[in-house]
Write a protein that holds these residues in place. Structure first.
Motif, short mmCIF file in Angstrom:
data_model
loop_
_atom_site.label_atom_id
_atom_site.label_comp_id
_atom_site.label_asym_id
_atom_site.label_seq_id
_atom_site.Cartn_x
_atom_site.Cartn_y
_atom_site.Cartn_z
N LEU A 168 -11.50 -23.55 55.03
CA LEU A 168 -11.51 -23.01 53.66
C LEU A 168 -12.63 -22.00 53.46
O LEU A 168 -12.43 -20.95 52.85
N ARG A 169 -13.81 -22.33 53.93
CA ARG A 169 -14.96 -21.45 53.72
C ARG A 169 -14.74 -20.09 54.40
O ARG A 169 -15.04 -19.05 53.83
N LEU A 170 -14.17 -20.13 55.61
CA LEU A 170 -13.93 -18.89 56.34
C LEU A 170 -12.59 -18.25 55.99
O LEU A 170 -12.31 -17.13 56.43
N ARG A 171 -11.78 -18.98 55.22
CA ARG A 171 -10.45 -18.50 54.84
C ARG A 171 -9.67 -18.02 56.06
O ARG A 171 -9.11 -16.93 56.10
N ASN A 172 -9.64 -18.90 57.05
CA ASN A 172 -9.00 -18.55 58.31
C ASN A 172 -8.32 -19.79 58.89
O ASN A 172 -8.99 -20.70 59.37
N ILE A 173 -7.00 -19.80 58.85
CA ILE A 173 -6.25 -20.96 59.34
C ILE A 173 -6.44 -21.16 60.84
O ILE A 173 -6.39 -22.28 61.33
N LYS A 174 -6.69 -20.08 61.55
CA LYS A 174 -6.89 -20.19 63.00
C LYS A 174 -8.06 -21.12 63.33
O LYS A 174 -8.04 -21.84 64.33
N VAL A 175 -9.07 -21.12 62.48
CA VAL A 175 -10.22 -22.02 62.67
C VAL A 175 -9.75 -23.47 62.68
O VAL A 175 -10.15 -24.27 63.52
N GLY A 176 -8.85 -23.81 61.75
CA GLY A 176 -8.30 -25.16 61.69
C GLY A 176 -7.50 -25.51 62.93
O GLY A 176 -7.58 -26.63 63.44
N VAL A 177 -6.73 -24.56 63.43
CA VAL A 177 -5.94 -24.80 64.65
C VAL A 177 -6.87 -25.07 65.83
O VAL A 177 -6.65 -26.01 66.61
N VAL A 178 -7.91 -24.26 65.96
CA VAL A 178 -8.86 -24.44 67.06
C VAL A 178 -9.57 -25.79 66.95
O VAL A 178 -9.65 -26.55 67.93
N LEU A 179 -10.09 -26.11 65.76
CA LEU A 179 -10.78 -27.39 65.59
C LEU A 179 -9.83 -28.55 65.82
O LEU A 179 -10.20 -29.56 66.43
N GLY A 180 -8.61 -28.44 65.31
CA GLY A 180 -7.61 -29.49 65.53
C GLY A 180 -7.33 -29.68 67.01
O GLY A 180 -7.25 -30.81 67.51
N GLY A 181 -7.17 -28.58 67.74
CA GLY A 181 -6.92 -28.67 69.18
C GLY A 181 -8.08 -29.30 69.93
O GLY A 181 -7.88 -30.14 70.82
N ILE A 182 -9.30 -28.92 69.56
CA ILE A 182 -10.48 -29.53 70.18
C ILE A 182 -10.50 -31.03 69.90
O ILE A 182 -10.78 -31.84 70.79
N THR A 222 -1.01 -27.26 60.81
CA THR A 222 -1.87 -26.10 60.62
C THR A 222 -1.33 -24.89 61.39
O THR A 222 -1.35 -23.76 60.88
N LEU A 223 -0.84 -25.13 62.58
CA LEU A 223 -0.23 -24.06 63.37
C LEU A 223 0.98 -23.47 62.64
O LEU A 223 1.16 -22.25 62.58
N GLU A 224 1.79 -24.33 62.03
CA GLU A 224 2.94 -23.87 61.26
C GLU A 224 2.48 -23.08 60.03
O GLU A 224 3.10 -22.08 59.66
N MET A 225 1.41 -23.52 59.40
CA MET A 225 0.87 -22.78 58.26
C MET A 225 0.37 -21.40 58.70
O MET A 225 0.51 -20.43 57.97
N MET A 226 -0.19 -21.33 59.89
CA MET A 226 -0.64 -20.05 60.41
C MET A 226 0.55 -19.12 60.62
O MET A 226 0.49 -17.93 60.31
N ARG A 227 1.66 -19.67 61.09
CA ARG A 227 2.87 -18.87 61.28
C ARG A 227 3.42 -18.40 59.94
O ARG A 227 3.86 -17.25 59.81
N LEU A 228 3.36 -19.27 58.92
CA LEU A 228 3.89 -18.93 57.60
C LEU A 228 2.97 -17.99 56.82
O LEU A 228 3.40 -17.35 55.86
N ASN A 229 1.69 -17.97 57.19
CA ASN A 229 0.69 -17.17 56.47
C ASN A 229 -0.11 -16.33 57.47
O ASN A 229 -1.31 -16.52 57.63
N PRO A 230 0.54 -15.38 58.15
CA PRO A 230 -0.18 -14.63 59.20
C PRO A 230 -1.39 -13.87 58.66
O PRO A 230 -2.36 -13.67 59.41
N GLU A 231 -1.38 -13.51 57.40
CA GLU A 231 -2.52 -12.78 56.82
C GLU A 231 -3.75 -13.68 56.71
O GLU A 231 -4.87 -13.19 56.57
#
Length: 158
Positions: free
Chosen positions: A95-109, A146-155
């Motif tokens: 949320l702070r970085l407004r970047n869903i990719k961060v969530g995907v990376v943290l989730g994967g880790i 989160t990965l699906e949300m990244m696909r739905l919200n590429p921006e």
């Protein structure tokens, strides 16, 4: 005397409070994101994570009690702590970085660390591994969502 379960439970609770490190304007951004249609259970996610963290704390307690104070147990407790910190950091950092990719990376880790932790404690306590199953099941689901949300919200995945 302070018991080990009290310390483990207290640390689990304090780290979990880190999820509250969000600003109202960050949540506005998240509310506007598109979600997969199958994510109808989203209101239950805090309850699910409470259960998952409780099971993780119970798992840590069982592992600690097998050989309290040994170097191996301290290292395993550090791994439990790292897993929780990474898992809790998911929401505030995304949320702070407004970047869903961060969530995907943290989730994967978190998924990888969870599997590593479970394999590390298998010879110590089968019940402790069973108590990690909620994490091992739920964390990949959350990461996939989160990965699906990244696909739905590429921006929002810059």
């Amino acid at each position: 005397m302070v018991e080990s379960w009290m310390i483990i439970g207290g640390i689990t609770f304090l780290v979990a409070l880190g999820a509250a490190w969000i600003r109202p304007r960050d949540t506005v951004w998240a509310v506007e994101l598109q979600r997969p249609l199958w994510l109808f259970f989203e209101p239950l996610i805090p309850v699910i994570w409470t259960f998952v963290f409780s099971c993780g704390a119970a798992s840590a307690y069982l592992v600690w009690e097998k050989n309290p104070g040994s170097l191996q147990m301290w290292l395993l407790m550090a791994l439990y702590l790292l897993l929780e910190v990474i898992t809790v950091a998911y929401i505030p950092l995304t949320l702070r970085l407004r970047n869903i990719k961060v969530g995907v990376v943290l989730g994967g880790i978190g998924v990888v660390l969870g599997v590593f932790l479970a394999s590390s404690i298998l010879s110590i306590s089968g019940l402790a591994v069973l108590l990690l199953l909620p994490y091992l099941i739920w964390s990949p689901i959350g990461t996939y969502a989160t990965l699906e949300m990244m696909r739905l919200n590429p921006e929002a995945a810059h």
